[in-house]
Scaffold this active site. Structure first.
Site, PDB file in Angstrom:
ATOM      1  N   GLU A 204     -12.048  -5.512  -8.958  1.00  0.00           N
ATOM      2  CA  GLU A 204     -12.984  -6.061  -7.996  1.00  0.00           C
ATOM      3  C   GLU A 204     -13.722  -4.959  -7.268  1.00  0.00           C
ATOM      4  O   GLU A 204     -13.206  -3.853  -7.073  1.00  0.00           O
ATOM      5  CB  GLU A 204     -12.251  -6.953  -7.015  1.00  0.00           C
ATOM      6  CG  GLU A 204     -11.083  -6.297  -6.346  1.00  0.00           C
ATOM      7  CD  GLU A 204     -10.198  -7.305  -5.625  1.00  0.00           C
ATOM      8  OE1 GLU A 204      -9.660  -8.194  -6.304  1.00  0.00           O
ATOM      9  OE2 GLU A 204     -10.076  -7.185  -4.406  1.00  0.00           O
ATOM     10  N   CYS A 221     -17.388  -1.152  -1.652  1.00  0.00           N
ATOM     11  CA  CYS A 221     -15.955  -0.845  -1.597  1.00  0.00           C
ATOM     12  C   CYS A 221     -15.448  -0.833  -3.041  1.00  0.00           C
ATOM     13  O   CYS A 221     -15.468  -1.862  -3.711  1.00  0.00           O
ATOM     14  CB  CYS A 221     -15.265  -1.931  -0.777  1.00  0.00           C
ATOM     15  SG  CYS A 221     -13.490  -1.813  -0.798  1.00  0.00           S
ATOM     16  N   CYS A 228      -1.730  -1.278  -8.507  1.00  0.00           N
ATOM     17  CA  CYS A 228      -1.332  -0.141  -7.672  1.00  0.00           C
ATOM     18  C   CYS A 228       0.189  -0.065  -7.664  1.00  0.00           C
ATOM     19  O   CYS A 228       0.851  -1.094  -7.539  1.00  0.00           O
ATOM     20  CB  CYS A 228      -1.839  -0.347  -6.243  1.00  0.00           C
ATOM     21  SG  CYS A 228      -1.489   1.045  -5.141  1.00  0.00           S
ATOM     22  N   CYS A 232       2.676  -1.257  -0.657  1.00  0.00           N
ATOM     23  CA  CYS A 232       2.605  -1.466   0.799  1.00  0.00           C
ATOM     24  C   CYS A 232       2.859  -2.953   1.056  1.00  0.00           C
ATOM     25  O   CYS A 232       2.294  -3.812   0.377  1.00  0.00           O
ATOM     26  CB  CYS A 232       1.242  -1.024   1.336  1.00  0.00           C
ATOM     27  SG  CYS A 232       0.929   0.720   0.993  1.00  0.00           S
ATOM     28  N   CYS A 235      -0.059  -5.625   1.552  1.00  0.00           N
ATOM     29  CA  CYS A 235      -1.259  -5.501   0.720  1.00  0.00           C
ATOM     30  C   CYS A 235      -1.116  -6.370  -0.524  1.00  0.00           C
ATOM     31  O   CYS A 235      -0.104  -6.320  -1.220  1.00  0.00           O
ATOM     32  CB  CYS A 235      -1.449  -4.035   0.322  1.00  0.00           C
ATOM     33  SG  CYS A 235      -2.775  -3.789  -0.856  1.00  0.00           S
ATOM     34  N   CYS A 449     -11.726 -17.748  -3.282  1.00  0.00           N
ATOM     35  CA  CYS A 449     -10.338 -18.193  -3.350  1.00  0.00           C
ATOM     36  C   CYS A 449      -9.745 -18.054  -1.955  1.00  0.00           C
ATOM     37  O   CYS A 449     -10.037 -17.101  -1.257  1.00  0.00           O
ATOM     38  CB  CYS A 449      -9.511 -17.331  -4.272  1.00  0.00           C
ATOM     39  SG  CYS A 449     -10.378 -16.716  -5.668  1.00  0.00           S
TER      40      CYS A 449
HETATM   41  N1  SAH Z   1      -4.543   2.784  -1.256  1.00  0.00           N
HETATM   42  C1  SAH Z   1      -5.535   3.121  -0.273  1.00  0.00           C
HETATM   43  C2  SAH Z   1      -6.672   2.142  -0.285  1.00  0.00           C
HETATM   44  C3  SAH Z   1      -6.183   0.810   0.167  1.00  0.00           C
HETATM   45  S1  SAH Z   1      -7.247  -0.330   0.853  1.00  0.00           S
HETATM   46  C4  SAH Z   1      -4.901   3.166   1.108  1.00  0.00           C
HETATM   47  O1  SAH Z   1      -3.770   2.715   1.247  1.00  0.00           O
HETATM   48  O2  SAH Z   1      -5.525   3.660   2.023  1.00  0.00           O
HETATM   49  C5  SAH Z   1      -7.888   0.244   2.366  1.00  0.00           C
HETATM   50  C6  SAH Z   1      -7.168  -0.173   3.643  1.00  0.00           C
HETATM   51  O3  SAH Z   1      -6.973  -1.593   3.745  1.00  0.00           O
HETATM   52  C7  SAH Z   1      -5.803   0.460   3.748  1.00  0.00           C
HETATM   53  O4  SAH Z   1      -5.660   1.004   5.035  1.00  0.00           O
HETATM   54  C8  SAH Z   1      -4.884  -0.708   3.550  1.00  0.00           C
HETATM   55  O5  SAH Z   1      -3.639  -0.485   4.123  1.00  0.00           O
HETATM   56  C9  SAH Z   1      -5.658  -1.839   4.213  1.00  0.00           C
HETATM   57  N2  SAH Z   1      -5.188  -3.179   3.839  1.00  0.00           N
HETATM   58  C10 SAH Z   1      -4.661  -3.575   2.665  1.00  0.00           C
HETATM   59  N3  SAH Z   1      -4.329  -4.878   2.703  1.00  0.00           N
HETATM   60  C11 SAH Z   1      -4.660  -5.325   3.925  1.00  0.00           C
HETATM   61  C12 SAH Z   1      -4.547  -6.589   4.588  1.00  0.00           C
HETATM   62  N4  SAH Z   1      -4.045  -7.645   3.967  1.00  0.00           N
HETATM   63  N5  SAH Z   1      -4.989  -6.682   5.863  1.00  0.00           N
HETATM   64  C13 SAH Z   1      -5.510  -5.607   6.495  1.00  0.00           C
HETATM   65  N6  SAH Z   1      -5.624  -4.396   5.936  1.00  0.00           N
HETATM   66  C14 SAH Z   1      -5.209  -4.241   4.658  1.00  0.00           C
END
Ligand code: SAH
Length: 470
Positions: A204, A221, A228, A232, A235, A449
């Protein structure tokens, strides 16, 4: 097999595709809400395929249905950071090196993608084929024309003779563009494209239009990996597994696809889509070079976001990019961070912050910290105070980007209240640490979605039941 819209990325067709895709997204969302287990996913996939089989698009073609969800490798589960996770990270870095080594090289029988190469590399490419160097520059002009005019196939290199084009095709040379799989558009204009790659994986990319001080901005973005391995806890991408790294052409293509969809040039790029860019450093750097030199996106308008991978911030510092390094911190101390980010156990916060300081010293570029506010977990005044004191004491000239948690399936975290967010920001600023709250834009429930709402979407599309291979 289903009938799927054959959306080329030419703007007019993309709009038709967008409408079709929106309708289909709504149906699919209804059919797939509440996804949990692998068996449930399989059942829904079958139902979805059956439901979609009735589609009657005039412009449709038959394509196999291959969404992007990547199941986790055996043994990978929520909780502790185990050997299997560490192994996946090592494998991912090796995969990145192999992908980068092969990018821009002719390997027997394999298609060779031109996208992602710079003008000087393309000149060399022309010379290697007995063509004058300026032909390489012409190819670059076709590849990076932008705003929807970028070449999609070698046939679009209209300044080259038909004979040369046929020769290139006979050598398996291709542009390297993906096809548009789905479009989800929000009422505020934020648009998510799902791009189908040559191996039928789907990634995406999100386009976020904005006006700032009367000037238009279009932020793209980009994803850096399919899936991945970092896991986390909050995420959506981390809920699945890791399939592979994206090659430079697959990263650059996302920006061209957004340009084609919006009919304008992208002004900013953030590596905040699916994946961990610092596990894929060589390909991210190649893509960065092409975005900067060929598409003309200023290095300072490119942000690379990482949760932290030991040894990789040095690699970025070494590349001396004038880009923004954004570090996903999400906690003011190691003990709490480990509970939110399992991989933090093997790369403690103290080491991460030291590497950030070294980055600042080496590049002169301040480091931004991202902090996802998880209701009741890391969003309390004492967390803000601890974070403020921690960052103020470091030599980082840092800025904190607060991201209110965006609910995803399979996660019990809660979004903090508006008052909590404001108080957190005020405390940081009272401790002389500049902070901003990222406005949640994007794909509301009606347009996409159920859970695809965040400014920077993380959600993988469910359905691909092939196990992760690396
Ligand atoms: N792997 C990279 C890029 C991830 S996406 C990283 O961890 O930085 C970019 C940001 O969005 C990251 O800070 C990630 O922690 C955050 N993020 C991911 N899922 C999220 C969610 N459900 N709500 C809010 N922020 C989120």
């Amino acid at each position: 097999m289903i009938r799927a819209s054959a959306c080329a990325l030419a703007p007019a067709r993309a709009m038709d595709g967008a409408r079709d895709a929106r309708e289909r997204e709504t149906r699919v969302a209804a059919a797939t809400r509440g996804a949990r287990s692998g068996a449930a996913i399989r059942a829904r996939m079958a139902a979805r395929t059956r439901a979609s089989a009735g589609d009657d698009d005039d412009d449709g073609v038959d394509v196999p249905f291959e969404p992007s969800y990547v199941p986790r490798a055996p043994g990978v589960r929520d909780g502790a950071w185990a050997k299997v996770d560490a192994d996946a990270v090592v494998a991912s870095i090796r995969d990145a090196d192999a992908t980068a080594r092969n990018a821009g090289k002719v390997i027997d029988g394999e298609p060779f993608s031109l996208l992602g190469l710079t003008s000087s590399e393309l000149k060399q490419f022309a010379i290697d084929r007995g063509l004058p160097a300026f032909r390489g520059k012409q190819i670059a002009d076709h590849l990076y024309a932008g705003g929807g005019a970028s070449a999609r196939s070698v046939d679009d290199f209209t300044t080259l003779s038909k004979k040369v084009r046929e020769e290139l095709k006979a050598q398996n040379v291709q542009v390297g563009r993906a096809t548009l799989h789905h479009v989800a558009e929000s009422t505020d204009g934020t648009t998510k494209l799902l791009l189908r790659l040559s191996d039928n994986r789907v990634v995406e990319t999100v386009g976020i239009p904005a006006k700032e001080y009367g000037k238009s901005r279009l932020t793209c973005c980009v994803s850096s990996q399919v899936g991945c391995p970092m896991r986390c806890t909050f995420c959506a991408t981390g809920k699945g597994g890791f399939a592979r790294n994206l090659a430079p052409h697959e990263i650059v293509d996302q920006v061209l696809a957004i340009e084609a969809h919006f009919g304008e040039r992208v002004s900013n790029v953030v590596f905040m889509g699916m994946g961990e860019p610092l596990l894929n450093v060589p390909n991210v750097l190649k893509a960065h070079k092409a975005l900067n030199e060929e598409i003309g996106i200023g290095a300072r308008h490119i942000t690379i976001s990482t949760v932290g991978v030991r040894g990789s911030i040095e690699k970025l510092a070494h590349a001396q990019l004038q880009s923004v390094l954004a570090v996903s911190l999400h906690a003011p101390n190691q003990a709490l961070r480990e509970t939110i980010i399992p991989s933090a156990k093997v790369y403690p916060m103290e080491d991460l912050l030291r590497d950030c300081e070294q980055y600042f010293i080496a590049t002169g570029r301040r480091v931004t910290f991202e902090y996802t506010l998880l209701g009741g977990v890391n969003d309390q005044p004492e967390h803000a105070k601890e974070l403020g004191r921690l960052l103020y004491a470091r030599n980082l000239a840092s800025h904190v980007n607060l991201i209110p948690y965006n609910p995803v399936d399979e996660s019990d975290f809660k979004r903090p209240t508006r008052a909590t967010i404001t108080e957190f920001k005020d405390i940081l600023e009272s401790l002389n640490v500049p902070a901003s709250v990222r406005v949640t834009k994007g794909l509301d429930a009606a347009a996409a979605c159920g859970q695809l709402r965040n400014e920077f979407q993380k959600n993988a599309i469910e359905g691909d039941l092939k196990p992760a291979t690396v």
